[in-house]
Design an enzyme around this catalytic site. Structure first.
Site, PDB file in Angstrom:
ATOM      1  N   HIS A  21      -6.172   3.138  -3.868  1.00  0.00           N
ATOM      2  CA  HIS A  21      -6.067   3.351  -2.417  1.00  0.00           C
ATOM      3  C   HIS A  21      -6.393   4.816  -2.094  1.00  0.00           C
ATOM      4  O   HIS A  21      -5.770   5.417  -1.221  1.00  0.00           O
ATOM      5  CB  HIS A  21      -4.640   2.982  -1.975  1.00  0.00           C
ATOM      6  CG  HIS A  21      -4.471   2.791  -0.492  1.00  0.00           C
ATOM      7  ND1 HIS A  21      -5.372   2.105   0.293  1.00  0.00           N
ATOM      8  CD2 HIS A  21      -3.475   3.184   0.357  1.00  0.00           C
ATOM      9  CE1 HIS A  21      -4.941   2.097   1.553  1.00  0.00           C
ATOM     10  NE2 HIS A  21      -3.800   2.753   1.621  1.00  0.00           N
ATOM     11  N   HIS A  36       3.780  -2.275   2.945  1.00  0.00           N
ATOM     12  CA  HIS A  36       3.793  -0.925   2.359  1.00  0.00           C
ATOM     13  C   HIS A  36       5.057  -0.744   1.540  1.00  0.00           C
ATOM     14  O   HIS A  36       6.161  -1.017   2.043  1.00  0.00           O
ATOM     15  CB  HIS A  36       3.713   0.128   3.475  1.00  0.00           C
ATOM     16  CG  HIS A  36       2.423   0.055   4.238  1.00  0.00           C
ATOM     17  ND1 HIS A  36       2.204  -0.886   5.223  1.00  0.00           N
ATOM     18  CD2 HIS A  36       1.281   0.772   4.128  1.00  0.00           C
ATOM     19  CE1 HIS A  36       0.974  -0.733   5.688  1.00  0.00           C
ATOM     20  NE2 HIS A  36       0.389   0.263   5.050  1.00  0.00           N
ATOM     21  N   ASP A  93       0.812  -1.217   0.000  1.00  0.00           N
ATOM     22  CA  ASP A  93       0.000   0.000   0.000  1.00  0.00           C
ATOM     23  C   ASP A  93       0.848   1.271   0.000  1.00  0.00           C
ATOM     24  O   ASP A  93       2.017   1.258   0.390  1.00  0.00           O
ATOM     25  CB  ASP A  93      -0.877   0.038   1.261  1.00  0.00           C
ATOM     26  CG  ASP A  93      -2.003  -0.972   1.215  1.00  0.00           C
ATOM     27  OD1 ASP A  93      -1.989  -1.842   0.332  1.00  0.00           O
ATOM     28  OD2 ASP A  93      -2.892  -0.890   2.085  1.00  0.00           O
ATOM     29  N   ASP A  94       0.193   2.355  -0.361  1.00  0.00           N
ATOM     30  CA  ASP A  94       0.669   3.742  -0.161  1.00  0.00           C
ATOM     31  C   ASP A  94       1.696   4.236  -1.181  1.00  0.00           C
ATOM     32  O   ASP A  94       2.094   5.386  -1.126  1.00  0.00           O
ATOM     33  CB  ASP A  94       1.218   3.987   1.255  1.00  0.00           C
ATOM     34  CG  ASP A  94       0.180   3.755   2.342  1.00  0.00           C
ATOM     35  OD1 ASP A  94      -0.978   3.429   1.999  1.00  0.00           O
ATOM     36  OD2 ASP A  94       0.515   3.880   3.530  1.00  0.00           O
ATOM     37  N   HIS A 104      -5.163   9.498   0.437  1.00  0.00           N
ATOM     38  CA  HIS A 104      -5.041   8.662   1.635  1.00  0.00           C
ATOM     39  C   HIS A 104      -5.858   9.214   2.802  1.00  0.00           C
ATOM     40  O   HIS A 104      -5.442   9.206   3.958  1.00  0.00           O
ATOM     41  CB  HIS A 104      -3.565   8.478   2.037  1.00  0.00           C
ATOM     42  CG  HIS A 104      -3.344   7.199   2.794  1.00  0.00           C
ATOM     43  ND1 HIS A 104      -3.451   7.122   4.166  1.00  0.00           N
ATOM     44  CD2 HIS A 104      -3.066   5.946   2.370  1.00  0.00           C
ATOM     45  CE1 HIS A 104      -3.221   5.866   4.543  1.00  0.00           C
ATOM     46  NE2 HIS A 104      -2.984   5.138   3.468  1.00  0.00           N
TER      47      HIS A 104
END
Ligand code: ZN
Length: 279
Positions: A152, A243, A101-102, A156
């Site tokens: 995503h 991540h 993620d991210d 955020h």
């Protein structure tokens, strides 16, 4: 003669401007005001860009290369990807879906891609729209190397704290940003912090993906602890959360892949996992 020289110089400048593949972000950052409310303190590649609430976000400014008409971008990367072919995964195989993620992050994501390649592992990258537009080369690389790209959100944000309409913006703009780079919209969505409620669930038309094994890589930032968490929590059809913005995650990944391979796991994307579950 002078006119010809001037014309050549002018054309060269235009070509450099159009086809420069540099990901320094300078080309992109210039039109933006430093108005983001996003907290990038946990990311190691801080980029200040506009949030979806700002008007300049309505007209996303992409890297000049990605600004080419969709048909030219999309077909090229779809073609590259199609050369990889579709994988046949046995319905009885022990599988695990690694998710990152991210990102994208130009260095960490690339390092992770190199490690995944060594294990013929396919994974899913849930990307943040703000970063997608800054690192189109990394986005294309993830896709071209056979991985899945998930949404995503754009900034955020915690979706449960947004106003009406903003949830849709967060999702649509991110899908659009990915589409303009690889010619394909993400099919899967992961809410930041796993934060959801019934109203948001109804609004999201994409497949929502959470996780079953958190490595806490964002907390520990300790490469060795990732394997410890994975070995304690892994199970058949596990969705593992990591991540791709922390160098420690890339550092710890090789031993995780080695361990899972020894345990007989095949590494699949989340869409491959869902397809298997339906068999
Ligand atoms: Zn996240």
């Amino acid at each position: 003669m002078r006119i010809v020289r001037t014309a050549i110089l002018f054309t060269t400048i235009i070509c450099i401007a159009l086809f420069s593949e540099k990901e320094t972000g300078n080309l992109l950052i210039a039109p933006f005001a430093a108005s983001s409310t996003q907290d990038w303190s946990q990311a190691d590649s801080p980029v200040t860009v506009a949030s979806p609430k700002n008007v300049q976000y309505k007209v996303p400014v992409f890297h000049s290369y990605a600004d080419l008409p969709d048909s030219r971008i999309g077909s090229r990367y779809q073609l590259e990807r199609s050369l990889l072919g579709n994988r046949e995964i046995s319905p009885t195989a022990k599988v695990v879906a690694l998710t990152f993620d991210d990102g994208p992050h130009p260095e960490v994501t690339t390092e992770i891609l190199n490690i995944l390649d060594r294990y013929n592992a396919k994974a899913t990258f849930f990307m943040v729209g703000e970063r997608v537009q800054y690192y189109p080369k990394t986005v294309r690389d993830v896709f071209a190397r056979g991985h899945e790209i998930g949404n995503h959100t754009w900034s955020h944000s915690n979706l449960t704290e947004l106003k009406e309409g903003e949830v849709e913006e967060e999702i649509t703009y991110t899908n659009e940003a990915v589409y303009r780079i690889i010619g394909k919209k993400p099919a899967v969505f992961r809410p930041p912090y796993g934060s959801l409620n019934d109203l948001i669930r109804q609004q999201i038309k994409m497949k929502i993906v959470l996780w079953s094994a958190d490595t806490f890589d964002y907390k520990s930032k300790d490469a060795d602890l990732i394997l410890e968490e994975v070995s304690n929590k892994v199970h058949d059809k596990a969705i593992i959360l990591m991540h791709d913005i922390y160098p420690s995650t890339a550092d710890g990944l090789e031993s995780v892949l080695q361990y899972l391979q020894e345990q007989g796991y095949t590494f699949v994307t989340v869409s491959e996992l869902f397809a298997l579950e339906q068999k």
